[in-house]
Design an enzyme around this catalytic site. Structure first.
Site, PDB file in Angstrom:
ATOM      1  N   SER A 181       0.719  -1.121  -0.099  1.00 48.71           N
ATOM      2  CA  SER A 181      -0.082   0.022   0.182  1.00 48.71           C
ATOM      3  C   SER A 181       0.883   1.366  -0.158  1.00 48.71           C
ATOM      4  CB  SER A 181      -0.975   0.160   1.213  1.00 48.71           C
ATOM      5  OG  SER A 181      -0.354  -0.326   2.358  1.00 48.71           O
ATOM      6  N   HIS A 209      -5.292  -3.501  -2.841  1.00 46.72           N
ATOM      7  CA  HIS A 209      -4.646  -2.584  -3.851  1.00 46.72           C
ATOM      8  C   HIS A 209      -4.572  -2.939  -5.254  1.00 46.72           C
ATOM      9  CE1 HIS A 209      -4.104   0.876  -1.016  1.00 46.72           C
ATOM     10  NE2 HIS A 209      -3.715  -0.108  -0.171  1.00 46.72           N
ATOM     11  N   LYS A 240     -11.779   0.557  -1.677  1.00 46.65           N
ATOM     12  CA  LYS A 240     -10.892   1.166  -2.420  1.00 46.65           C
ATOM     13  C   LYS A 240     -11.221   1.183  -3.966  1.00 46.65           C
ATOM     14  CE  LYS A 240      -7.441   0.877   1.020  1.00 46.65           C
ATOM     15  NZ  LYS A 240      -6.549  -0.012   1.993  1.00 46.65           N
TER      16      LYS A 240
END
Ligand SMILES: *Cc1c(COP(=O)(O)O)cnc(C)c1O
Length: 392
Positions: A181, A209, A240
């Site tokens: 990250s 991610h 996200k």
């Protein structure tokens, strides 16, 4: 009487490690309104620009009309509402696993799942750069814990040998991420899986991610490399690239049933609001569609632009760009804050990341890119960063 917290806070300030929140008076997007000033936003993980997408808004609104706002209780207590089950079905289908389970956050998924996977006589092997939620989950499990240097498979192998020798009857679980990250680099998944198989260990892969960004229809790194079957526990977040909120675990039916029975953050916490689950399902369905794939490919065009736009620098290998995260390592904590402030004056919102999120002396700007940024914004950031770095 001295004020203990005031002293401690002062000590944080003195080391340039004090943190404060900044108010945003707008939805997330390429432009945000930060305390009255419009800034180009390179700070969020909303990689596909879904956080304020009409499809997600409509799904949430429709779910509010039907189910209201609150879930009432834990899903094992007051019954589980349809939006959560539909989301889990959509997730399992998209990820091509037997089953899925949602948590109220990615953090909750980690701290609930790791203690369910490993007890105090088991062994957890974590990459040094694993996210705080994985570290906390590992600690909470009470398992025997070993950390290997970032992506260092040689060291991981010696930990595996040690674990097999010293704890021959224990379960061994390797815990790592597909995209890290704060560095944006990837795990060498294929080689890691070879090791895992050789030693009969399990693998938990946090794709926080990577999903929405990497792999066919954004299914993540394991899917991109054709290794889905070899990842025992696939973790990710809905907060996200998927634009909403919540965490998930995908895997076998028995794994999911075990988590329903053992993951304390699932059992002892109220389900996420039904509109949030409905919005997440809309996001998963968007990703699975050709339109979603188109958006993901647009993000990769932007990533390519960012790579061209940022000054080339051997000290910043992350420009190898395996993800939408571009760390700009500064080193000194105060220098990173100053550079972030300088960028803000020029109209860019790029956060400085400091200890303990990253190691001391490796403070950095963390530039995150989304499909909503246009080429001029990307070029503007590159030019400004070059200018501000040169004048120091
Ligand atoms: C953000 C993140 C989480 C936590 O997810 P939330 O949904 O924000 O709680 C877990 N793991 C990694 C690697 C993350 O980056």
């Amino acid at each position: 009487m001295s004020d203990l917290f005031a002293e401690q806070l002062q000590a944080l300030r003195a080391r340039s490690l004090h943190r404060k929140m900044r108010e945003i008076g707008s939805a997330q997007g390429a432009i945000v309104d930060l305390v009255g000033k419009r800034l180009i936003n390179f700070s969020s993980n909303d990689y596909l620009g879904l956080a304020n997408d009409q499809r997600l808004r409509d799904a949430a609104t429709a779910a509010i009309a039907e189910f209201g706002v609150g879930a009432g209780s834990s899903r094992l207590i007051s019954g589980t509402q349809s939006p959560h089950l539909k989301l889990e079905n959509a997730l399992a289908k998209w990820k091509e696993t037997q089953a899925a389970l949602c948590f109220s956050s990615g953090y909750a998924a980690a701290v609930g799942t790791l203690p369910a996977l490993a007890g105090k006589s088991d062994v957890l092997l974590l990459d040094k750069l694993c996210h705080a939620s994985l570290i906390d989950g590992a600690k909470l499990s009470g398992a025997i814990l070993r950390v290997f240097p970032h992506n260092h498979l040689g060291k991981l192998e010696s930990h595996l040998e040690w674990a097999k020798r010293e704890h021959p009857n224990s379960r061994i679980v390797i815990v790592t991420e597909s995209v890290f990250s704060m560095d944006g680099d990837r795990v060498p998944l294929r080689e890691l899986i070879e090791l895992k198989k050789r030693f009969g260990a399990l693998l938990l892969l946090d794709e926080a991610h990577a999903i929405g960004v990497i792999g066919p229809n954004g299914r993540g790194l394991a899917a991109e490399e054709g290794l889905n079957e070899d990842v025992d526990v696939q973790m990710g977040t809905l907060s996200k690239a998927l634009g909403g909120s919540g965490g998930y675990i995908c895997g076998s039916r028995s794994l999911i049933e075990w988590l329903i029975n053992r993951a304390r953050s699932f059992i002892y916490s109220t389900a996420s609001p039904p509109p949030i689950a409905a919005a997440a399902r809309a996001a998963v369905e968007f990703l699975a569609s050709s339109e979603g794939e188109h958006r993901r490919l647009l993000l990769w065009k932007r990533i390519e632009r960012m790579r061209e736009s940022l000054p080339a620098d051997a000290a910043r290998p992350a420009n190898a760009a395996g993800s939408a995260i571009f760390p700009w390592i500064v080193g000194d904590e105060q220098a990173a804050i100053d550079l972030s402030s300088g960028l803000q004056i020029e109209g860019f919102f790029v956060p400085a990341i400091r200890y303990p999120t990253v190691t001391k002396g490796s403070a950095r700007l963390r530039i995150t890119l989304t499909a909503s940024h246009d080429e001029a914004q990307i070029k503007g950031l590159g030019d400004t960063l070059r200018r501000l770095s040169a004048t120091k």
